[in-house]
Design an enzyme around this catalytic site. Sequence first.
Site, mmCIF file in Angstrom:
data_model
loop_
_atom_site.group_PDB
_atom_site.id
_atom_site.type_symbol
_atom_site.label_atom_id
_atom_site.label_comp_id
_atom_site.label_asym_id
_atom_site.label_seq_id
_atom_site.Cartn_x
_atom_site.Cartn_y
_atom_site.Cartn_z
ATOM 1 N N ASP A 31 0.826 -1.299 -0.031
ATOM 2 C CA ASP A 31 -0.043 0.093 -0.134
ATOM 3 C C ASP A 31 1.100 1.317 -0.197
ATOM 4 O O ASP A 31 1.846 1.154 0.718
ATOM 5 C CB ASP A 31 -0.864 -0.095 1.439
ATOM 6 C CG ASP A 31 -2.163 0.471 1.312
ATOM 7 O OD1 ASP A 31 -2.364 1.605 0.483
ATOM 8 O OD2 ASP A 31 -3.187 -0.252 1.177
ATOM 9 N N ASP A 50 -3.156 4.731 -2.588
ATOM 10 C CA ASP A 50 -4.264 5.068 -1.617
ATOM 11 C C ASP A 50 -4.856 6.423 -2.242
ATOM 12 O O ASP A 50 -4.162 7.330 -2.795
ATOM 13 C CB ASP A 50 -3.652 5.364 -0.382
ATOM 14 C CG ASP A 50 -4.808 5.725 0.741
ATOM 15 O OD1 ASP A 50 -5.595 4.707 0.959
ATOM 16 O OD2 ASP A 50 -4.688 6.572 1.406
ATOM 17 N N ASP A 86 -12.360 -0.835 3.976
ATOM 18 C CA ASP A 86 -13.045 0.298 4.392
ATOM 19 C C ASP A 86 -15.006 -0.034 4.294
ATOM 20 O O ASP A 86 -15.597 0.973 4.318
ATOM 21 C CB ASP A 86 -12.728 1.249 3.272
ATOM 22 C CG ASP A 86 -11.284 1.814 3.612
ATOM 23 O OD1 ASP A 86 -10.973 1.744 4.763
ATOM 24 O OD2 ASP A 86 -10.845 2.289 2.543
HETATM 25 C C1 GLC Z 1 -8.068 5.103 1.812
HETATM 26 C C2 GLC Z 1 -8.096 4.082 2.833
HETATM 27 C C3 GLC Z 1 -8.592 4.306 4.019
HETATM 28 C C4 GLC Z 1 -8.151 5.564 4.598
HETATM 29 C C5 GLC Z 1 -8.033 6.603 3.804
HETATM 30 C C6 GLC Z 1 -7.281 7.748 4.025
HETATM 31 O O1 GLC Z 1 -9.374 5.363 1.535
HETATM 32 O O2 GLC Z 1 -8.372 2.698 2.123
HETATM 33 O O3 GLC Z 1 -8.755 3.357 5.015
HETATM 34 O O4 GLC Z 1 -8.661 5.811 5.852
HETATM 35 O O5 GLC Z 1 -7.690 6.416 2.656
HETATM 36 O O6 GLC Z 1 -5.982 7.671 4.069
#
Ligand code: GLC
Length: 529
Positions: free
Chosen positions: A101, A203, A328
């Site tokens: 990630d 992300d 999420d």
């Molecule tokens: C993405 C991630 C999530 C996180 C957000 C902010 O949507 O999947 O878990 O809170 O980014 O980084």
Amino acid sequence: MNMDTPHWWQTAVIYQIYPRSFQDSNGDGVGDLRGIIRRLPHLVELGVDALWLSPISPSPMADFGYDVSDYTGVDPLFGDMADFDALVEAAHAANLRVILDFVPNHSSDRHPWFIESRASRDSPRRDWYIWRDPAPDGGPPNNWLSVFGGGAWDFDAATGQYYYHAFLAAQPDLNWRNPQVRAALYEAMRFWLRRGVDGFRIDVIWHLIKDDQFRDNPPNPDFKPGDPPYHALIPLYTADRDEAHEVIAEMRDAIKSFPEALLIGEIYLPVERLVAYYGRDLAGLHLPFNFSLIGAPWRAAALKKMVDEYEAALPKGGWPNWVLGNHDKPRIASRIGRAQARNAAILLLTLRGTPTLYYGEEIGMTQVEIAPEQARDPCARSGSGRDGCRTPMPWDGGPHAGFSDAEPWLPLAPDFKQENVANQRDDATSIYRLYRRLTALRRQSKALSIGAYRPVAATGDVFVFLREFDGERIAVALNLGAEATAVSFRFGGLTGRILVSSMGDRDGEPVDGDIDLRPNEGVVIACAV
Ligand code: GLC
């Protein structure tokens, strides 16, 4: 893209691991890298090809690793760089690729870059983040909102300016208009690629660039009271800006000495906007995540329409991909029920394109109810907590489900003594065994891994489609309803045999003409052509 020699990621099945919840090896109740190494045989048995790790870099964990304080390190909670190298080596030895990630839109507010940036208006890193003077009334510079609720601007009294954060105040957005920021993050990507990583899931990539004039976002006319507060405005000037595509092409170029490295982007946009992220001449992301199954109405006609529209929207040569869930979103087996989760598995693994599984989907894991005092996710405060889909993997019926020797950081599923990997391994009719049959079949079948998608019908509760490659034809028929039904193959009858049935008890059965499907049943059929 040439289908005679597909890229590894076109024929791969990807598996998302939420490291905190996969396997603990040091008895602190939180999963770690050594734990993941221990569980690699599970991934091999399941038949996936790549694992994607949610963030493992040093982080104050305000957003559980999505607030990075060092882009080239490993958080001690998960282990150290030697553990990481050992994981890459063990994964590669098992023919598993490793995807990390990468969180470039924002860092932690504890990142040395931000500490330096906020230190003074003259700091050489001031412009690494997005700082603005207050509005004439002293308030925030404009009306931009945080995705997690509240305003997106935080005031820094010491320097008298506001900084922008699309998510938590502890996650200041980096300024992607600054070439030094870009260079530093590209270098971090190359750091991991040199260590053997095979790609990145990036992300919130559609947030990277914001309006250079800082215009107010317009009100959303469809907003209703009770909707998440972020939806009050249309994020016209804060996300999905055209300039993002230039940046993504530049990012791709920055790692071109690793030609097999995969770039997946996290993007929540309608399909027609999403597909722009393949980039001009496919110079953008290899796989802009397609989340359309996550919220799709679970009805035959709606699913067929969604698949057909996605297939039609793809740019020439753009490779599709499918996702049922992630860290999420509420788990699929809770959203559509355990019985239909089997059809979801069939869809995920028989539609055209790269599937990404979220850990636990292979055993039909459901949402876990989290009491307010057990909540850990910062979003829980606003009632949209994501802890319920992040609970520890139930490996067996033993203490702490085989996840840890200690009390896990989030509660286990209450049914873990029955619903766990060990039990399902022994049960030929389990969803786990269905997933394994599907990954094995996909590996053997060119029609499934790289063949064409041909829509057939959505009649009543039944969704039927074909996958074809050269002389091979596979039919998929899913009963999305709770009533038994007969499927008649309008395209001229069908003969063949069932390769995989969702309940695990019809494999090998001959098919001649119509086929009866039980409630919630799905089948994958090898057609005689
Ligand atoms: C993405 C991630 C999530 C996180 C957000 C902010 O949507 O999947 O878990 O809170 O980014 O980084």
